[in-house]
Design a protein around this motif. Structure first.
Motif, PDB file in Angstrom:
ATOM      1  N   TYR A   1      11.002  -6.673 -14.950  1.00 43.48           N
ATOM      2  CA  TYR A   1      11.173  -6.695 -13.504  1.00 43.48           C
ATOM      3  C   TYR A   1      10.213  -5.700 -12.853  1.00 43.48           C
ATOM      4  CZ  TYR A   1      15.769  -8.650 -14.712  1.00 43.48           C
ATOM      5  OH  TYR A   1      16.788  -9.413 -15.214  1.00 43.48           O
ATOM      6  N   CYS A   2       9.643  -6.098 -11.724  1.00 44.52           N
ATOM      7  CA  CYS A   2       8.935  -5.126 -10.913  1.00 44.52           C
ATOM      8  C   CYS A   2       9.858  -4.709  -9.771  1.00 44.52           C
ATOM      9  CB  CYS A   2       7.621  -5.675 -10.386  1.00 44.52           C
ATOM     10  SG  CYS A   2       7.771  -7.090  -9.299  1.00 44.52           S
ATOM     11  N   ALA A   3       9.584  -3.532  -9.217  1.00 44.58           N
ATOM     12  CA  ALA A   3      10.401  -2.990  -8.147  1.00 44.58           C
ATOM     13  C   ALA A   3       9.523  -2.141  -7.240  1.00 44.58           C
ATOM     14  CB  ALA A   3      11.535  -2.147  -8.721  1.00 44.58           C
ATOM     15  N   ALA A   4       9.953  -2.002  -5.995  1.00 47.73           N
ATOM     16  CA  ALA A   4       9.155  -1.265  -5.019  1.00 47.73           C
ATOM     17  C   ALA A   4      10.061  -0.408  -4.140  1.00 47.73           C
ATOM     18  CB  ALA A   4       8.342  -2.231  -4.159  1.00 47.73           C
ATOM     19  N   ARG A   5       9.527   0.750  -3.767  1.00 47.87           N
ATOM     20  CA  ARG A   5      10.253   1.667  -2.901  1.00 47.87           C
ATOM     21  C   ARG A   5       9.283   2.236  -1.878  1.00 47.87           C
ATOM     22  NH1 ARG A   5      15.210   3.558  -0.910  1.00 47.87           N
ATOM     23  NH2 ARG A   5      15.040   5.787  -0.486  1.00 47.87           N
ATOM     24  N   LEU A   6       9.609   2.089  -0.593  1.00 47.22           N
ATOM     25  CA  LEU A   6       8.757   2.602   0.467  1.00 47.22           C
ATOM     26  C   LEU A   6       8.825   4.123   0.502  1.00 47.22           C
ATOM     27  CD1 LEU A   6       6.949   2.131   2.955  1.00 47.22           C
ATOM     28  CD2 LEU A   6       9.047   2.019   4.320  1.00 47.22           C
ATOM     29  N   ALA A   7       7.638   4.740   0.463  1.00 46.50           N
ATOM     30  CA  ALA A   7       7.545   6.205   0.541  1.00 46.50           C
ATOM     31  C   ALA A   7       8.424   6.886  -0.499  1.00 46.50           C
ATOM     32  CB  ALA A   7       7.918   6.694   1.936  1.00 46.50           C
ATOM     33  N   GLY A   8       8.552   6.235  -1.634  1.00 50.35           N
ATOM     34  CA  GLY A   8       9.366   6.811  -2.697  1.00 50.35           C
ATOM     35  C   GLY A   8       8.551   7.739  -3.585  1.00 50.35           C
ATOM     36  N   TYR A   9       9.103   7.968  -4.774  1.00 51.82           N
ATOM     37  CA  TYR A   9       8.406   8.835  -5.716  1.00 51.82           C
ATOM     38  C   TYR A   9       8.760   8.388  -7.120  1.00 51.82           C
ATOM     39  CZ  TYR A   9      12.947  11.057  -6.276  1.00 51.82           C
ATOM     40  OH  TYR A   9      14.273  11.284  -6.533  1.00 51.82           O
TER      41      TYR A   9
ATOM     42  N   ASP B   1       0.809  -1.226   0.000  1.00 46.47           N
ATOM     43  CA  ASP B   1       0.000   0.000   0.000  1.00 46.47           C
ATOM     44  C   ASP B   1       0.841   1.274   0.000  1.00 46.47           C
ATOM     45  OD1 ASP B   1      -3.060  -0.885   1.626  1.00 46.47           O
ATOM     46  OD2 ASP B   1      -1.484  -2.238   0.938  1.00 46.47           O
ATOM     47  N   TYR B   2       1.941   1.268   0.735  1.00 42.69           N
ATOM     48  CA  TYR B   2       2.707   2.491   0.917  1.00 42.69           C
ATOM     49  C   TYR B   2       3.949   2.557   0.029  1.00 42.69           C
ATOM     50  CZ  TYR B   2      -0.329   2.328   4.945  1.00 42.69           C
ATOM     51  OH  TYR B   2      -1.426   2.230   5.754  1.00 42.69           O
ATOM     52  N   TYR B   3       4.003   1.644  -0.927  1.00 36.46           N
ATOM     53  CA  TYR B   3       5.170   1.568  -1.801  1.00 36.46           C
ATOM     54  C   TYR B   3       4.858   2.132  -3.175  1.00 36.46           C
ATOM     55  CZ  TYR B   3       7.760  -1.377   1.435  1.00 36.46           C
ATOM     56  OH  TYR B   3       8.450  -1.854   2.519  1.00 36.46           O
ATOM     57  N   VAL B   4       5.818   2.844  -3.705  1.00 36.40           N
ATOM     58  CA  VAL B   4       5.780   3.238  -5.104  1.00 36.40           C
ATOM     59  C   VAL B   4       6.286   2.051  -5.920  1.00 36.40           C
ATOM     60  CG1 VAL B   4       6.651   4.866  -6.819  1.00 36.40           C
ATOM     61  CG2 VAL B   4       6.129   5.640  -4.508  1.00 36.40           C
ATOM     62  N   ILE B   5       5.636   1.795  -7.031  1.00 38.01           N
ATOM     63  CA  ILE B   5       5.928   0.604  -7.826  1.00 38.01           C
ATOM     64  C   ILE B   5       6.466   1.005  -9.198  1.00 38.01           C
ATOM     65  CG2 ILE B   5       4.943  -1.430  -8.928  1.00 38.01           C
ATOM     66  CD1 ILE B   5       5.066  -1.564  -5.915  1.00 38.01           C
ATOM     67  N   GLY B   6       7.457   0.290  -9.640  1.00 43.20           N
ATOM     68  CA  GLY B   6       7.977   0.514 -10.982  1.00 43.20           C
ATOM     69  C   GLY B   6       8.123  -0.789 -11.737  1.00 43.20           C
ATOM     70  N   TRP B   7       7.981  -0.712 -13.038  1.00 44.28           N
ATOM     71  CA  TRP B   7       8.306  -1.832 -13.929  1.00 44.28           C
ATOM     72  C   TRP B   7       9.493  -1.408 -14.797  1.00 44.28           C
ATOM     73  CZ3 TRP B   7       6.514  -6.747 -13.960  1.00 44.28           C
ATOM     74  CH2 TRP B   7       5.326  -7.024 -13.270  1.00 44.28           C
ATOM     75  N   PHE B   8      10.426  -2.324 -14.919  1.00 45.38           N
ATOM     76  CA  PHE B   8      11.614  -2.119 -15.731  1.00 45.38           C
ATOM     77  C   PHE B   8      11.732  -3.283 -16.703  1.00 45.38           C
ATOM     78  CE2 PHE B   8      13.814   1.189 -13.210  1.00 45.38           C
ATOM     79  CZ  PHE B   8      13.054   1.157 -12.060  1.00 45.38           C
ATOM     80  N   ARG B   9      12.582  -3.121 -17.695  1.00 45.94           N
ATOM     81  CA  ARG B   9      12.874  -4.237 -18.597  1.00 45.94           C
ATOM     82  C   ARG B   9      14.316  -4.162 -19.063  1.00 45.94           C
ATOM     83  NH1 ARG B   9       9.126  -2.589 -23.872  1.00 45.94           N
ATOM     84  NH2 ARG B   9      10.398  -0.802 -24.579  1.00 45.94           N
ATOM     85  N   GLN B  10      14.847  -5.313 -19.414  1.00 46.52           N
ATOM     86  CA  GLN B  10      16.209  -5.378 -19.927  1.00 46.52           C
ATOM     87  C   GLN B  10      16.246  -6.331 -21.109  1.00 46.52           C
ATOM     88  OE1 GLN B  10      19.268  -6.373 -17.060  1.00 46.52           O
ATOM     89  NE2 GLN B  10      20.831  -5.423 -18.336  1.00 46.52           N
ATOM     90  N   ALA B  11      16.553  -5.778 -22.263  1.00 46.80           N
ATOM     91  CA  ALA B  11      16.689  -6.573 -23.476  1.00 46.80           C
ATOM     92  C   ALA B  11      18.119  -7.082 -23.582  1.00 46.80           C
ATOM     93  CB  ALA B  11      16.324  -5.727 -24.688  1.00 46.80           C
ATOM     94  N   PRO B  12      18.335  -8.164 -24.327  1.00 56.06           N
ATOM     95  CA  PRO B  12      19.688  -8.709 -24.481  1.00 56.06           C
ATOM     96  C   PRO B  12      20.666  -7.655 -24.994  1.00 56.06           C
ATOM     97  CG  PRO B  12      18.076 -10.231 -25.366  1.00 56.06           C
ATOM     98  CD  PRO B  12      17.329  -8.984 -25.033  1.00 56.06           C
ATOM     99  N   GLY B  13      21.786  -7.521 -24.302  1.00 59.37           N
ATOM    100  CA  GLY B  13      22.816  -6.597 -24.735  1.00 59.37           C
ATOM    101  C   GLY B  13      22.525  -5.141 -24.438  1.00 59.37           C
ATOM    102  N   LYS B  14      21.438  -4.873 -23.725  1.00 55.74           N
ATOM    103  CA  LYS B  14      21.073  -3.489 -23.419  1.00 55.74           C
ATOM    104  C   LYS B  14      20.988  -3.288 -21.914  1.00 55.74           C
ATOM    105  CE  LYS B  14      18.532  -2.529 -27.681  1.00 55.74           C
ATOM    106  NZ  LYS B  14      17.264  -1.989 -28.247  1.00 55.74           N
ATOM    107  N   GLU B  15      21.033  -2.025 -21.513  1.00 58.22           N
ATOM    108  CA  GLU B  15      20.880  -1.702 -20.102  1.00 58.22           C
ATOM    109  C   GLU B  15      19.417  -1.802 -19.691  1.00 58.22           C
ATOM    110  OE1 GLU B  15      24.637   1.392 -19.566  1.00 58.22           O
ATOM    111  OE2 GLU B  15      22.590   2.069 -19.234  1.00 58.22           O
ATOM    112  N   ARG B  16      19.220  -2.019 -18.406  1.00 56.51           N
ATOM    113  CA  ARG B  16      17.857  -2.033 -17.890  1.00 56.51           C
ATOM    114  C   ARG B  16      17.247  -0.644 -18.016  1.00 56.51           C
ATOM    115  NH1 ARG B  16      17.061  -5.316 -12.573  1.00 56.51           N
ATOM    116  NH2 ARG B  16      18.630  -3.849 -11.804  1.00 56.51           N
ATOM    117  N   GLU B  17      15.995  -0.596 -18.424  1.00 59.14           N
ATOM    118  CA  GLU B  17      15.326   0.689 -18.617  1.00 59.14           C
ATOM    119  C   GLU B  17      13.982   0.698 -17.914  1.00 59.14           C
ATOM    120  OE1 GLU B  17      14.544   1.305 -22.773  1.00 59.14           O
ATOM    121  OE2 GLU B  17      13.207  -0.419 -22.928  1.00 59.14           O
TER     122      GLU B  17
END
Length: 125
Positions: free
Chosen positions: A95-103, A30-46
């Motif tokens: 990838y999903c990611a979470a940060r407490l009280a983030g932005y 509930d209190y986490y900001v959520i992000g989705w990222f992806r990483q293609a072969p040979g590329k940086e995560r975005e």
């Protein structure tokens, strides 16, 4: 045990759809900001998308805007990424990611407390 577990990836034809799920355990999303990222072969995560905890504001990278939708179900402690009109260039580990009280910094989640293990999405005919 604190973790994020993604599922829902797979092989899909161009123009198809997938819905990724990310279930949190060991903490309450509930209190986490959520992000989705992806990483293609040979590329940086975005960054792909970000969703705030309060108000549920959503943000998308230009490459996915209008095709992807981020959402959350706090009752299920789960976040989703609905992906429509998939293109071969969407092929990546997501990838999903979470940060407490983030932005969200635009569509980016700049700081992360927890990462999921990733799920492979392959768009190919």
């Amino acid at each position: 045990q604190v973790q994020l577990v993604e599922s829902g990836g797979g092989l899909v034809q161009p123009g198809g759809s997938l819905r990724l799920s990310c279930v949190a355990s060991g903490f309450v999303l509930d209190y986490y900001v959520i992000g989705w990222f992806r990483q293609a072969p040979g590329k940086e995560r975005e960054g792909v998308s970000c969703m705030s905890s309060v108000g549920g504001s959503t943000y998308y990278a230009d490459s996915v805007k209008g095709r992807f939708t981020i959402s959350r179900n706090n009752a299920k402690n789960t976040v989703y990424l609905q992906m429509n009109s998939l293109k071969p260039e969407d092929t990546a580990v997501y990838y999903c990611a979470a940060r407490l009280a983030g932005y969200c910094s635009g569509y980016m989640l700049p700081s992360v407390d927890y990462w999921g293990q990733g799920t492979q999405v392959t768009v190919s005919s």
